[in-house]
Enzyme design. Structure first.
Site, short mmCIF file in Angstrom:
data_model
loop_
_atom_site.label_atom_id
_atom_site.label_comp_id
_atom_site.label_asym_id
_atom_site.label_seq_id
_atom_site.Cartn_x
_atom_site.Cartn_y
_atom_site.Cartn_z
N ASN A 147 0.80 -1.23 0.00
CA ASN A 147 0.00 0.00 0.00
C ASN A 147 0.83 1.28 0.00
OD1 ASN A 147 0.73 -0.70 2.66
ND2 ASN A 147 -0.92 0.54 3.51
N GLU A 245 4.64 -4.24 12.17
CA GLU A 245 3.55 -3.27 12.03
C GLU A 245 2.44 -3.98 11.28
OE1 GLU A 245 3.11 -0.52 13.46
OE2 GLU A 245 5.11 -0.26 14.29
N CYS A 279 -3.29 1.25 6.97
CA CYS A 279 -3.49 0.68 8.30
C CYS A 279 -3.92 1.75 9.30
CB CYS A 279 -2.23 -0.02 8.79
SG CYS A 279 -0.76 1.01 8.80
N GLU A 457 9.06 2.36 14.61
CA GLU A 457 9.67 2.72 13.35
C GLU A 457 9.75 4.25 13.24
OE1 GLU A 457 9.05 -0.43 10.04
OE2 GLU A 457 7.06 0.30 10.57
#
Length: 476
Positions: A147, A245, A279, A457
């Site tokens: 994505n 993630e 997300c 991250e």
């Protein structure tokens, strides 16, 4: 055919894949090599062999390489953005913005390479010196999603290299073109052979090879929760470092005192832009019953003005769904929501355009019960569920009633409620009067519960995952 990049050379794979644009199925994006087990093992071996030398390399050489990568990404963001939009389906402005973000990330970590800090402490024993330093983990396997096919690899690859690690990069099978373009730029940045390797191919081959090879010291993964759990178990078995993630079912709370126009725009952007394939998307809209009807009416009016079409088209707000599998999943959840008794306000229909693409009108469901499956499970498409709330406390409870905890948002004019929500929302990131989807590149990214696992991250906090700490004692 675009090849794999292993040990500083472009090499053939075991097979070939052909990719087509989700905006126009007759548009062939390209043909790309697909690695087999042999090529995957060669990529790991190359990274393993290069790791000792790169770990001891000068920080200026790392900084220069990363800065060069970032500069080229920024200089070519129009060209690369068009490729990304064509391949993945997000609109051209969004795609250009993503490439620009990737360039900024590489430039940020070029400077972070110069800022790896340590400590010198006095020992409790007279005359003894104590030094605390950071060292690279070693070989890092990077498994990225489709994505954000340039930005997410960038925010994994850049810190890995900045802190002295070598990389094996496995992109998602749907977006080899974006991955190859990024790898081609990295290949010309002056890195020693084997420091960076591109192994395109299926997860069951390349991903499994990385997970099970003891020479891979760490795995950074972004993808579904189910796959993330398998990655976690595989890494745990051999005690490899892991960073995950995963999914999200993010709430946006809209209180009665919110600016209605602002709240609607925040909801529209967070729920439906990038075709809802984020997300961080706002898939649960929790609205105070005092403004519930007005909010839904305003949302429907705003959604009627959204233009769905070819990702490269002028004035398009929402591009296609990425592929037929994702489209079928979206449509199945839309049918499920209807069966569960939710009221379809607008959208949720397969659309026909001039080209043969996977076009879907954004769907808004009202009168949703928080226990409905479509309101609890991640759909990963342009579908939002509106849930009524009896005031702030009830809205907060609904927001936290989920297995996920990536991001949460609130629209309110109350400083009291905003401050309380920031503290009590069970999410790794909180937005006040802003879309839940949309984060800066220089600050930590990550969530809680089933959304994330391991160190954060992005930003300077990435050092926690990509380095280990060594404590050294010296006596005179």
């Amino acid at each position: 055919m675009k090849q794999l990049y292993i040990a500083g050379r472009w090499v053939d794979g075991a097979a070939m894949t052909t990719t087509r644009s989700p905006s126009d199925r007759s548009d062939v994006v390209g043909e790309y090599a697909s690695a087999g087990a042999e090529q995957a093992a060669l990529a790991v071996a190359a990274a393993h062999d290069a790791a000792p030398g790169w770990a001891l390399s000068g920080v200026q050489s790392r900084a220069d390489a990363l800065d060069a990568i970032g500069s080229e990404l920024l200089a070519r963001k129009g060209e690369l953005g068009a490729l990304l939009a064509r391949e993945e389906g997000k609109t051209l402005p969004e795609a250009i913005g993503e490439v620009g973000r990737a360039g900024a990330i590489f430039k940020f970590y070029a400077q972070e390479a110069l800022r790896v800090r340590g400590d010198r402490l006095a020992s409790v024993r007279p005359g003894v010196e104590v030094d605390v330093s950071r060292e690279p983990v070693g070989v890092v396997g990077i498994i990225a999603p489709w994505n954000f096919p340039i930005a997410i690899p960038a925010w994994k690859i850049a810190p890995a290299l900045a802190y002295g690690n070598t990389v094996v990069f496995k992109p998602a099978e749907l977006v080899p073109g974006s991955a190859w373009a990024l790898a081609e730029i990295i290949s010309r940045a002056g890195l020693p052979p084997g420091v960076f390797n591109l192994a395109m191919g299926p997860g069951r081959v390349v991903g499994e090879a990385m997970l099970n090879d003891t020479r891979v010291n760490a795995i950074s993964f972004t993808g579904s929760t189910a796959t993330g759990e398998r990655v976690l178990l595989a890494c745990a078995r051999r005690r490899a470092r892991v960073q995950l993630e995963m999914g999200g079912k993010n709430p946006l709370v809209v209180l009665a005192d919110a600016d209605l126009d602002l709240a609607v725009e925040v909801a529209i952007q967070g729920s439906f832009f990038s075709t809802g394939q984020r997300c961080t998307a706002s898939s649960r809209l929790i609205v105070d019953e005092a403004i519930y009807g007005r909010f839904i009416e305003a949302m429907a009016a705003r959604m009627a003005a959204l233009k769905v079409g070819h990702a490269l088209g002028a004035g398009i707000d929402i591009g296609p769904v990425v592929d037929t599998s994702q489209l079928e999943q979206d449509l199945s959840y839309i049918a499920m929501a209807k069966e569960e008794g939710a009221r379809l306000v607008c959208g949720g229909e397969r659309l026909q355009r001039e080209t043969d693409g996977y076009f879907l009108s954004p769907a808004l469901f009202a009168d949703c019960d928080p226990g409905m499956r479509h309101a609890r499970e991640e759909i990963f498409g342009p579908v939002a569920s509106v849930i009524p709330a009896k005031g702030y406390e009830h809205a907060l409870a609904l927001a936290n009633d989920t297995e996920f905890g990536l991001t949460a948002g609130i629209c309110t004019a109350s400083l009291k409620h905003a401050s309380h929500f920031r503290r009590h929302a069970k999410a790794g990131m909180v937005m006040v009067n802003l879309p839940t989807a949309g984060v800066d590149y220089h600050v930590p990214f990550g969530g809680t519960k089933a959304s994330s696992y391991g160190p954060r991250e992005q930003g300077s906090h990435a050092v926690e995952f990509f380095t280990t700490v060594k404590t050294s004692y010296t006596a005179p």
